[in-house]
Write a protein that holds these residues in place. Structure first.
Motif, short mmCIF file in Angstrom:
data_model
loop_
_atom_site.label_atom_id
_atom_site.label_comp_id
_atom_site.label_asym_id
_atom_site.label_seq_id
_atom_site.Cartn_x
_atom_site.Cartn_y
_atom_site.Cartn_z
N UNK A 1 11.45 -10.61 3.96
CA UNK A 1 11.73 -9.27 3.42
C UNK A 1 12.16 -9.30 1.96
N UNK A 2 12.90 -10.35 1.55
CA UNK A 2 13.48 -10.38 0.21
C UNK A 2 12.69 -11.21 -0.80
N UNK A 3 11.59 -11.81 -0.38
CA UNK A 3 10.85 -12.73 -1.27
C UNK A 3 10.37 -12.05 -2.55
N UNK A 4 9.87 -10.84 -2.45
CA UNK A 4 9.34 -10.15 -3.65
C UNK A 4 10.47 -9.90 -4.66
N UNK A 5 11.60 -9.41 -4.18
CA UNK A 5 12.75 -9.17 -5.04
C UNK A 5 13.22 -10.48 -5.68
N UNK A 6 13.40 -11.50 -4.86
CA UNK A 6 13.84 -12.80 -5.37
C UNK A 6 12.86 -13.38 -6.38
N UNK A 7 11.58 -13.20 -6.12
CA UNK A 7 10.58 -13.70 -7.06
C UNK A 7 10.77 -13.07 -8.44
N UNK A 8 10.99 -11.76 -8.47
CA UNK A 8 11.24 -11.10 -9.77
C UNK A 8 12.48 -11.69 -10.44
N UNK A 9 13.51 -11.93 -9.66
CA UNK A 9 14.76 -12.43 -10.22
C UNK A 9 14.64 -13.85 -10.74
N UNK A 10 14.11 -14.77 -9.93
CA UNK A 10 14.14 -16.19 -10.28
C UNK A 10 13.07 -16.60 -11.28
N UNK A 11 12.06 -15.77 -11.48
CA UNK A 11 11.02 -16.11 -12.46
C UNK A 11 11.25 -15.43 -13.81
N UNK A 12 12.25 -14.59 -13.90
CA UNK A 12 12.57 -13.94 -15.17
C UNK A 12 13.11 -14.99 -16.14
#
Length: 181
Positions: free
Chosen positions: A17-28
């Motif tokens: 569920x949280x992968x998309x959100x985390x992806x935005x955060x950790x790749x910034x």
């Protein structure tokens, strides 16, 4: 407006569920020290599925007053993860990481409120006697935040992926640091 540590709740991270959100955060670019800049969404989901399945490593999302996810917190057993063999652990040691995502509308004091809430959450467990962190030696912003909540730098250590500043925070140091504010 300022943020306060008491304004946060926590929930277990759901890797799917949280992968998309985390992806935005950790790749910034702001999250460069997470070393996931080139990760694809499936890489982030896989990494957090591994954490979810690991009895020695845990991930939580910090929630703002409106219930939205506003930061990431990880904690781990340093005897078994991250620092295994790199320092002399003591009973009650808990390792910790946190990430506040990049934003176009920064809130004064937000990151300090986050680290305060994360450390307080870990010390809610009476078995936690000391929190251990190992941020990149170049990450001076997080060193300053760590010291503001009671962490004391001990020495630099070489991890496989980085040169890190090993630092510790006891419950007493944290309570003194928070009371001094």
């Amino acid at each position: 407006m300022t943020a306060t540590a008491t304004a946060f709740a926590f929930r277990a991270l759901d890797p799917l569920r949280d992968a998309e959100l985390l992806h935005r955060w950790v790749t910034h670019p702001k999250a460069a020290y997470w070393m996931m800049q080139d990760a694809q969404p499936e890489d982030v989901e896989r990494a957090y599925r591994e954490i979810a399945a690991d009895e020695h490593h845990h991930a939580l999302l910090g929630l703002g007053e409106d219930g939205r996810s506003v930061f990431l917190m990880e904690y781990y057993d340093p005897v078994h993860r991250e620092l295994a063999g790199l320092y002399e652990p003591e009973p009650g040691d808990v390792g910790m990481h946190f990430l506040t995502p990049a934003t176009d509308t920064p809130v004064h004091g937000f990151t300090k409120a986050v680290i305060t809430a994360v450390v307080a959450r870990l010390f809610e467990d009476p078995a936690t006697r000391r929190i251990v962190v190992e941020p990149d030696v170049r990450n001076t912003a997080v060193h300053t935040l760590n010291e503001a909540v009671g962490f004391v730098p001990v020495r630099e250590i070489q991890k496989p992926e980085k040169r890190a500043l090993l630092s510790f925070c006891t419950r007493e140091r944290f309570e003194r640091a928070v009371a001094a504010v």
